[in-house]
Design a protein around this motif. Structure first.
Motif, PDB file in Angstrom:
ATOM      1  N   TYR A 141       0.858  -1.181   0.000  1.00  0.00           N
ATOM      2  CA  TYR A 141       0.000   0.000   0.000  1.00  0.00           C
ATOM      3  C   TYR A 141       0.904   1.244   0.000  1.00  0.00           C
ATOM      4  O   TYR A 141       2.102   1.175   0.294  1.00  0.00           O
ATOM      5  N   ALA A 142       0.327   2.352  -0.350  1.00  0.00           N
ATOM      6  CA  ALA A 142       1.016   3.635  -0.279  1.00  0.00           C
ATOM      7  C   ALA A 142       0.008   4.662   0.207  1.00  0.00           C
ATOM      8  O   ALA A 142      -1.202   4.412   0.227  1.00  0.00           O
ATOM      9  N   MET A 143       0.504   5.818   0.595  1.00  0.00           N
ATOM     10  CA  MET A 143      -0.367   6.882   1.088  1.00  0.00           C
ATOM     11  C   MET A 143      -0.241   8.089   0.183  1.00  0.00           C
ATOM     12  O   MET A 143       0.867   8.529  -0.148  1.00  0.00           O
ATOM     13  N   ILE A 144      -1.385   8.627  -0.253  1.00  0.00           N
ATOM     14  CA  ILE A 144      -1.414   9.898  -0.963  1.00  0.00           C
ATOM     15  C   ILE A 144      -2.171  10.885  -0.089  1.00  0.00           C
ATOM     16  O   ILE A 144      -3.377  10.745   0.129  1.00  0.00           O
ATOM     17  N   ASP A 145      -1.421  11.873   0.454  1.00  0.00           N
ATOM     18  CA  ASP A 145      -2.031  12.858   1.351  1.00  0.00           C
ATOM     19  C   ASP A 145      -2.852  12.179   2.442  1.00  0.00           C
ATOM     20  O   ASP A 145      -4.026  12.494   2.672  1.00  0.00           O
ATOM     21  N   ASN A 146      -2.226  11.165   3.081  1.00  0.00           N
ATOM     22  CA  ASN A 146      -2.805  10.442   4.220  1.00  0.00           C
ATOM     23  C   ASN A 146      -3.950   9.507   3.846  1.00  0.00           C
ATOM     24  O   ASN A 146      -4.613   8.958   4.730  1.00  0.00           O
ATOM     25  N   LYS A 147      -4.191   9.305   2.546  1.00  0.00           N
ATOM     26  CA  LYS A 147      -5.193   8.339   2.101  1.00  0.00           C
ATOM     27  C   LYS A 147      -4.478   7.072   1.631  1.00  0.00           C
ATOM     28  O   LYS A 147      -3.602   7.121   0.773  1.00  0.00           O
ATOM     29  N   SER A 148      -4.871   5.928   2.196  1.00  0.00           N
ATOM     30  CA  SER A 148      -4.213   4.660   1.875  1.00  0.00           C
ATOM     31  C   SER A 148      -4.697   4.130   0.527  1.00  0.00           C
ATOM     32  O   SER A 148      -5.896   4.081   0.259  1.00  0.00           O
ATOM     33  N   ILE A 149      -3.736   3.731  -0.328  1.00  0.00           N
ATOM     34  CA  ILE A 149      -4.027   3.187  -1.652  1.00  0.00           C
ATOM     35  C   ILE A 149      -3.395   1.799  -1.762  1.00  0.00           C
ATOM     36  O   ILE A 149      -2.195   1.630  -1.533  1.00  0.00           O
TER      37      ILE A 149
END
Length: 328
Positions: A141-149
């Motif tokens: 997973y990764a985070m974009i502006d604190n949103k988990s993807i």
């Protein structure tokens, strides 16, 4: 409070410096708990011997990478930014259909403004234009502006580099991504470049729609796997013939000329009718508008494939561009 060490100085071994060399590209598998070479071989429908030949018989551990097979055709994955090839000292690999590249490579290619390292969470942090991406090592997973993807395969360490999914990172920073399977190429296009991108309509009264139509198809059929410079050179060879008294005086007639036998293989095998890539159209259009990078060359050939010794014996060598030699 989490301490961020900027520019990843302490992680140089994980990021590495750019170079111009290519190694082999492979389909990879991230080892899961309980995996063995036998179970991995069965999962990917390859033989145990193939895996041991590629990886040896070292003990597996969760999170490590195992080579499954080379990319189809033993091709290296090539990355292009705005139609110009960009290179890394460690070749990309693929896992679950995703291309992974060294983090420093993608950061420099698309102009990441800041790279940080969070040692406590073991994650790289990329920032540009107000967007922040967190990329934790060996996580899916990764985070974009604190949103988990969720990712299709985990971020990992390979050949001493931190590898991240190219499409995910590029698109997060508003860069378009195209995959060209026939050449194992990833094409990246920044938004400002796309606004100037390929136009199939005629831009100058000096050439016709028919000229652009046939020249772009010949360029694509002859030089699809070549660099943009190579495509431009092929286009200019056709135009040079059109201008020469020794050849027909239209683009289409030059391409289909059979006065001394078939001049261009694509007219015989039918690939001349394939839809050209945007890069091939752009190369044809630029050549038609007067951008000449090959002088007065009239001939080109791939010396590794060509059986036409007449050109080599009777014409003057001018220049080599990637896989093609050009002759006056």
């Amino acid at each position: 409070m989490k301490r961020l060490i900027t520019k990843l100085v302490s992680l140089l071994i994980l990021i590495g410096a750019p170079s111009s060399a290519f190694a082999s590209s492979y389909i990879m598998h991230t080892v899961k708990p309980g995996d063995s070479l036998n179970s991995i071989a069965q999962e990917h429908k390859v033989s145990y011997n193939q895996l041991t030949n590629l990886n040896g018989k070292e003990e597996l551990y969760a999170g490590s990478l195992v080579k499954i097979r080379p990319i189809a055709g033993n091709k290296d994955i090539r990355i292009y930014l705005n139609d110009q090839i960009v290179t890394s000292d460690t070749s990309p690999y693929m896992e679950n259909g995703r291309t992974f590249v060294p983090i420093r490579f993608v950061a420099e290619a698309i102009g990441i403004e800041q790279i940080n390292w969070n040692g406590q969470n073991e994650e790289a942090i990329l920032m540009k234009n107000g967007v922040t991406i967190s990329l934790p090592i060996r996580q899916s997973y990764a985070m974009i502006d604190n949103k988990s993807i969720k990712l299709d395969a985990p971020i990992n360490i390979y050949n001493g580099r931190t590898f991240v999914p190219l499409r995910f990172v590029a698109e997060a920073f508003n860069v378009d991504v195209q995959w060209q399977e026939s050449t194992a190429s990833v094409k990246l296009y920044t938004k400002d470049y796309k606004t100037l991108s390929i136009q199939t309509e005629v831009k100058s009264a000096s050439y016709s729609q028919e000229d652009l139509y046939w020249l772009s198809r010949l360029v694509h059929a002859e030089a699809e796997a070549e660099s943009f410079e190579g495509k431009l050179a092929v286009a200019n060879c056709i135009i040079n013939r059109k201008k020469s008294k020794d050849f027909p005086n239209t683009i289409k007639e030059v391409i289909f000329d059979k006065n001394w036998g078939v001049q261009y293989t694509p007219t015989a095998n039918g690939t001349i009718y394939n839809t050209p890539s945007e890069e091939s159209v752009r190369a044809a259009r630029m050549a038609l508008e007067g951008n000449n990078n090959i002088g007065e060359s009239l001939y080109f050939l791939n010396p590794k494939k060509s059986t036409n010794s007449w050109v080599i014996k009777n014409r003057t060598f001018y220049k080599r561009i990637q896989n093609h030699d050009f002759y006056l």
